[in-house]
Write a protein that holds these residues in place. Structure first.
Motif, PDB file in Angstrom:
ATOM      1  N   GLY A 133      11.479 -10.466   2.944  1.00 14.39           N
ATOM      2  CA  GLY A 133      10.066 -10.160   2.982  1.00 14.39           C
ATOM      3  C   GLY A 133       9.382 -10.699   1.745  1.00 14.39           C
ATOM      4  N   LEU A 134       8.070 -10.713   1.776  1.00 16.15           N
ATOM      5  CA  LEU A 134       7.321 -11.114   0.591  1.00 16.15           C
ATOM      6  C   LEU A 134       5.945 -10.481   0.611  1.00 16.15           C
ATOM      7  N   THR A 135       5.361 -10.360  -0.567  1.00 17.46           N
ATOM      8  CA  THR A 135       3.939 -10.130  -0.733  1.00 17.46           C
ATOM      9  C   THR A 135       3.452 -11.051  -1.839  1.00 17.46           C
ATOM     10  N   ILE A 136       2.250 -11.572  -1.660  1.00 15.23           N
ATOM     11  CA  ILE A 136       1.589 -12.384  -2.676  1.00 15.23           C
ATOM     12  C   ILE A 136       0.141 -11.913  -2.749  1.00 15.23           C
ATOM     13  N   ILE A 137      -0.344 -11.659  -3.965  1.00 10.79           N
ATOM     14  CA  ILE A 137      -1.716 -11.215  -4.169  1.00 10.79           C
ATOM     15  C   ILE A 137      -2.332 -12.015  -5.311  1.00 10.79           C
ATOM     16  N   ALA A 138      -3.459 -12.672  -5.032  1.00 11.70           N
ATOM     17  CA  ALA A 138      -4.228 -13.357  -6.071  1.00 11.70           C
ATOM     18  C   ALA A 138      -5.373 -12.440  -6.487  1.00 11.70           C
ATOM     19  N   PHE A 139      -5.414 -12.076  -7.773  1.00  7.89           N
ATOM     20  CA  PHE A 139      -6.405 -11.127  -8.287  1.00  7.89           C
ATOM     21  C   PHE A 139      -7.406 -11.826  -9.195  1.00  7.89           C
ATOM     22  N   ILE A 140      -8.679 -11.532  -9.021  1.00  9.25           N
ATOM     23  CA  ILE A 140      -9.716 -11.769 -10.023  1.00  9.25           C
ATOM     24  C   ILE A 140     -10.267 -10.396 -10.381  1.00  9.25           C
ATOM     25  N   GLY A 141     -10.284 -10.078 -11.682  1.00  7.71           N
ATOM     26  CA  GLY A 141     -10.592  -8.707 -12.074  1.00  7.71           C
ATOM     27  C   GLY A 141      -9.471  -7.803 -11.610  1.00  7.71           C
ATOM     28  N   SER A 142      -8.279  -8.051 -12.105  1.00  7.49           N
ATOM     29  CA  SER A 142      -7.079  -7.386 -11.607  1.00  7.49           C
ATOM     30  C   SER A 142      -7.217  -5.867 -11.688  1.00  7.49           C
ATOM     31  N   VAL A 143      -7.230  -5.218 -10.525  1.00  3.86           N
ATOM     32  CA  VAL A 143      -7.492  -3.773 -10.480  1.00  3.86           C
ATOM     33  C   VAL A 143      -6.380  -2.966 -11.125  1.00  3.86           C
ATOM     34  N   PHE A 144      -5.181  -3.528 -11.242  1.00  3.58           N
ATOM     35  CA  PHE A 144      -4.055  -2.806 -11.833  1.00  3.58           C
ATOM     36  C   PHE A 144      -3.758  -3.277 -13.255  1.00  3.58           C
ATOM     37  N   SER A 145      -4.705  -3.980 -13.864  1.00  2.00           N
ATOM     38  CA  SER A 145      -4.502  -4.501 -15.214  1.00  2.00           C
ATOM     39  C   SER A 145      -4.883  -3.461 -16.259  1.00  2.00           C
ATOM     40  N   PRO A 146      -3.946  -3.051 -17.118  1.00  2.00           N
ATOM     41  CA  PRO A 146      -4.346  -2.166 -18.210  1.00  2.00           C
ATOM     42  C   PRO A 146      -5.271  -2.882 -19.192  1.00  2.00           C
ATOM     43  N   TYR A 147      -5.102  -4.210 -19.311  1.00  2.00           N
ATOM     44  CA  TYR A 147      -5.933  -4.976 -20.234  1.00  2.00           C
ATOM     45  C   TYR A 147      -7.396  -4.978 -19.782  1.00  2.00           C
ATOM     46  N   TYR A 148      -7.626  -5.123 -18.490  1.00  2.00           N
ATOM     47  CA  TYR A 148      -8.989  -5.082 -17.943  1.00  2.00           C
ATOM     48  C   TYR A 148      -9.611  -3.707 -18.180  1.00  2.00           C
ATOM     49  N   ALA A 149      -8.834  -2.653 -17.956  1.00  2.00           N
ATOM     50  CA  ALA A 149      -9.338  -1.298 -18.199  1.00  2.00           C
ATOM     51  C   ALA A 149      -9.639  -1.085 -19.675  1.00  2.00           C
TER      52      ALA A 149
END
Length: 303
Positions: A23-39
């Motif tokens: 299996g696989l998942t791939i997610i391209a993020f802009i404004g990564s919702v799970f980024s501690p750095y963004y928060a």
């Protein structure tokens, strides 16, 4: 589409191989919702917090990567996005991905190609909250995917799914939690999306997408509980009375998130189900945010 301060956009793919072994998942993020750095930045400048999250699942040999990069490593147009050395682009018939990432904290290279061919395109999007600040569009509810990694050492094909989410504020500001699942059926795709907003009543979407990609609202089956994860994240899904979906494998088990492979029954026929549970109350805890850089390093201006 511009991404406002505090906002986000992501493009998500999941797939299972025809033999159900990969299996696989791939997610391209802009404004990564799970980024501690963004928060920690106060959710300023979402284009400075981007990532290509890649997860490859196979028994005993899972690989996971999510390196965050800055705005200088982002390039995008109406038909493509590149984040560092990895990219995805639409060529008119297929979504083609070139992946070149490294796992963390123990480094190993994850390099390969993915080609996703939609069986139909859905043009309708759905608001997830009463204020319509968060949106979701299942772009290709059903697709076929060809996967080739590690110079051909990992080579498989299977059924896939492709969607996009975007919002005008941090995800945790809008929601406390959600449970989502999709299942391919003999005549389309069934999707359940149950969200608990930060304020107001719970919201649920239950949709059937036919083979042309058109959506129809359906009556959702009853709630069904799944076992909690190792991190005690609650998991809930939906299924017919007496035939609730069963857990096949926990694919991701994080302090605030779980992705699971289920098997269940849709309209009386067996179906493979991809499922996720997200606890944003957990995610916003300082101790959880402090743990994330070990799995999600940030690299700016260096491929």
């Amino acid at each position: 589409m511009p991404v406002p301060p505090g906002g986000y956009s992501w493009w998500y793919i999941d797939a299972l191989s025809d033999d159900k072994q990969h299996g696989l998942t791939i997610i391209a993020f802009i404004g990564s919702v799970f980024s501690p750095y963004y928060a920690w930045s106060g959710w300023r400048d979402p284009e400075n917090y981007c990532a290509m999250n890649v997860a490859l699942y196979r028994a005993g040999r899972d690989r996971w990567t999510m390196t965050e990069r800055g705005r200088g490593d982002l390039s995008r147009s109406h038909s493509s996005i590149a984040i560092g050395p990895s990219s995805m682009h639409w060529d008119g018939d297929a979504l083609k991905l070139e992946i070149d990432e490294w796992t963390a904290p123990l480094p190993s290279r994850v390099r390969g190609t993915v080609t996703l061919r939609p069986e139909a395109i859905n043009t309708q999007s759905f608001a997830l909250d009463a204020g319509e600040r968060h949106h979701w569009r299942p772009i290709a509810p059903r697709a076929r995917v060809d996967v080739r990694f590690d110079g051909g050492a990992l080579d498989w094909s299977g059924d896939a799914y492709f969607d996009s989410n975007w919002g005008e504020e941090p995800l945790e500001r809008g929601f406390r939690s959600w449970h989502w699942s999709r299942a391919h059926t003999h005549n389309g795709t069934q999707i359940y999306y149950d969200v608990t907003p930060r304020s107001g009543a719970d919201r649920s979407l239950a949709l059937h997408f036919d083979q042309a990609g058109s959506a129809t609202e359906i009556d959702p089956p009853q709630h069904a509980q799944l076992p909690n994860t190792f991190w005690r994240v609650p998991r809930a899904t939906r299924g017919p009375a007496g035939a609730a979906p069963r857990l096949v494998r926990t694919l991701e088990d994080a302090p605030f998130y779980a992705r699971s492979q289920l098997i269940g029954e849709i309209n009386g026929a067996p179906a493979d189900i991809m499922h996720e549970s997200l606890s944003l109350d957990r995610f916003r805890m300082p101790i959880v945010r402090a743990m994330l850089p070990f799995r999600m390093p940030r690299i700016v201006g260096r491929r």
